[in-house]
Scaffold this motif. Sequence first.
Motif, mmCIF file in Angstrom:
data_model
loop_
_atom_site.group_PDB
_atom_site.id
_atom_site.type_symbol
_atom_site.label_atom_id
_atom_site.label_comp_id
_atom_site.label_asym_id
_atom_site.label_seq_id
_atom_site.Cartn_x
_atom_site.Cartn_y
_atom_site.Cartn_z
ATOM 1 N N UNK A 1 0.860 -1.179 0.000
ATOM 2 C CA UNK A 1 0.000 0.000 0.000
ATOM 3 C C UNK A 1 0.894 1.225 0.000
ATOM 4 N N UNK A 2 0.704 2.106 -0.978
ATOM 5 C CA UNK A 2 1.527 3.305 -1.091
ATOM 6 C C UNK A 2 0.879 4.424 -0.284
ATOM 7 N N UNK A 3 1.662 5.035 0.588
ATOM 8 C CA UNK A 3 1.187 6.117 1.461
ATOM 9 C C UNK A 3 1.861 7.409 1.023
ATOM 10 N N UNK A 4 1.074 8.435 0.723
ATOM 11 C CA UNK A 4 1.651 9.695 0.261
ATOM 12 C C UNK A 4 0.644 10.818 0.464
ATOM 13 N N UNK A 5 1.130 12.026 0.321
ATOM 14 C CA UNK A 5 0.311 13.212 0.547
ATOM 15 C C UNK A 5 -0.804 13.332 -0.490
ATOM 16 N N UNK B 1 1.125 5.109 12.222
ATOM 17 C CA UNK B 1 1.839 6.149 11.484
ATOM 18 C C UNK B 1 0.893 7.330 11.322
ATOM 19 N N UNK B 2 1.285 8.479 11.849
ATOM 20 C CA UNK B 2 0.450 9.682 11.760
ATOM 21 C C UNK B 2 1.095 10.682 10.800
ATOM 22 N N UNK B 3 0.328 11.140 9.825
ATOM 23 C CA UNK B 3 0.820 12.123 8.857
ATOM 24 C C UNK B 3 0.802 13.516 9.475
ATOM 25 N N UNK B 4 1.894 14.242 9.277
ATOM 26 C CA UNK B 4 2.004 15.632 9.713
ATOM 27 C C UNK B 4 2.325 16.484 8.493
ATOM 28 N N UNK B 5 1.484 17.441 8.184
ATOM 29 C CA UNK B 5 1.759 18.331 7.059
ATOM 30 C C UNK B 5 2.926 19.238 7.434
ATOM 31 N N UNK C 1 7.461 22.987 2.912
ATOM 32 C CA UNK C 1 8.679 23.796 2.942
ATOM 33 C C UNK C 1 9.640 23.316 1.877
ATOM 34 N N UNK C 2 10.150 22.113 2.055
ATOM 35 C CA UNK C 2 11.021 21.543 1.030
ATOM 36 C C UNK C 2 10.234 21.380 -0.265
ATOM 37 N N UNK C 3 9.007 20.876 -0.160
ATOM 38 C CA UNK C 3 8.005 20.916 -1.232
ATOM 39 C C UNK C 3 6.706 21.390 -0.603
ATOM 40 N N UNK C 4 5.753 21.754 -1.444
ATOM 41 C CA UNK C 4 4.505 22.284 -0.882
ATOM 42 C C UNK C 4 3.569 21.187 -0.392
ATOM 43 N N UNK C 5 3.838 19.904 -0.770
ATOM 44 C CA UNK C 5 2.950 18.822 -0.358
ATOM 45 C C UNK C 5 3.632 17.891 0.658
ATOM 46 N N UNK C 6 4.696 18.359 1.269
ATOM 47 C CA UNK C 6 5.538 17.528 2.127
ATOM 48 C C UNK C 6 4.791 17.050 3.374
ATOM 49 N N UNK C 7 4.960 15.765 3.667
ATOM 50 C CA UNK C 7 4.489 15.179 4.916
ATOM 51 C C UNK C 7 5.671 14.656 5.719
#
Length: 459
Positions: A79-83, A108-112, A115-121
């Motif tokens: 399962x691919x996990x991404x923003x 696993x908790x996503x945190x927005x 900065x490095x990219x605009x969609x970075x988690x």
Amino acid sequence: MGFADDHLIPLVDEGLGNSAYLLDLGDGRALAMDASRDLRDLRAAAERRRLHVAFAADTHLHADFLSGAVQLGHDTGATILASAAGRRAFDHQRLADGDEVDLGGLTLRALATPGHTDEHLSFLLLDGSRKLGVFTGGSLIVNSAARTDLLGPQRTEELARAQYRSLKQLTALPDATAVWPTHGAGSFCSVPPGTERTTTIGAQKQANPLLGAPDEDAFVSQLIGSLGTYPAYFDRLGGINRRGPAVLTAQPLLPALSAQQVRALMADGGHVVDVRPAADYAAGHIPGSLSIPLRGQFATWLGWLLPDTAPIAFVTGADQDLSEIVWQSYKIGYEHLAGHLAGGMDAWLANGNPQTTTAFVTADRAAGRPYVDVRQEAEFTAGHVPGAAHVELGGLAAAAADTPVGAVVACGHGERAMTAASLLERAGHTDVAVLDGGPADYAAARGQHLVQGTEGTRS
């Protein structure tokens, strides 16, 4: 499950300066974090542990390598996990700030953290309510934060301000929380040298100079002021990672080519890259070939100096690993690999073809030549030969006409300088020499001391 330190396996790509991670979930399954398309080390680690990769997460749309997540999804059903904000064009679990994924005992908790990219988690790993560590990608890294100019100069300051807020969010985590960045020393996405690849929130509060900035404006000025150049291929890979790299269904190969085939490739606009050590290239090489010695940094210079659209043939030494050439090329999206010259330079010469040599000289034999330093600006500023001309290797082709006649070209050891000499030879310079050594060797041979700052630089 209880979490132990040996459940997390860092997989360091020294050449690109990055770390991927394989997380043993304790039940025969694993999570891969920020894996590149070159999955050899990750697969070997999973096999040693008898782990099945069930999840593949990316912290951001990488610019310096193609992601291996799509390949893992194909090969293992991961399962691919991404923003969700990344608008990726392939099947994945879209995550936003605060979303959680049950890993089977761990969470696993996503945190927005833009900065490095605009969609970075960033991804916070929890065991119940206990915060074990955070995968910070290109947000908080050891003693710095990753660059914010990859989406163009018009967004650099905006993203630097976002990076400031993201680091504030991350440093609100408990001091004992482990920090597992992707980018580290040696990466063109980050700045400071060093050997540490991981850290803790508490350690960064003490040691990270960006976190010592008195306010947001000072942080932004400090971060932007530290940004150097980066490889040309960085501008292409984000889009490919958004679409999803092509799935490979077989091991890519590097076919054997005859001397006639290599000559025809060059005549038709293709490139020849000589991956042998610098001394071997100096002793004799195909005229017009580009020297990029096969080492950890091979992919960086291939992607910086050549387009990804023309076919490439390689000249190799007898004991060099062809698969290493292939995977370093493929992980940055270079797939037009025509093959390698069968029999090497011996076969080239036996077919009646010419070769060129390059002077590879020690410091005591370089007297009287203009000195051209092709290292990165930060390296040059830290210490260089008095009076040296400076042009970074990545910009040398455009500045070849301005390079002094009869120059000795130098870097830290000789590999990049040999690449520079090959570029200059392609531009018509026939009198270039390469320093076998670095600036300290040259200065010592003349009783000089290295100087700091930008004296002598030119672009």
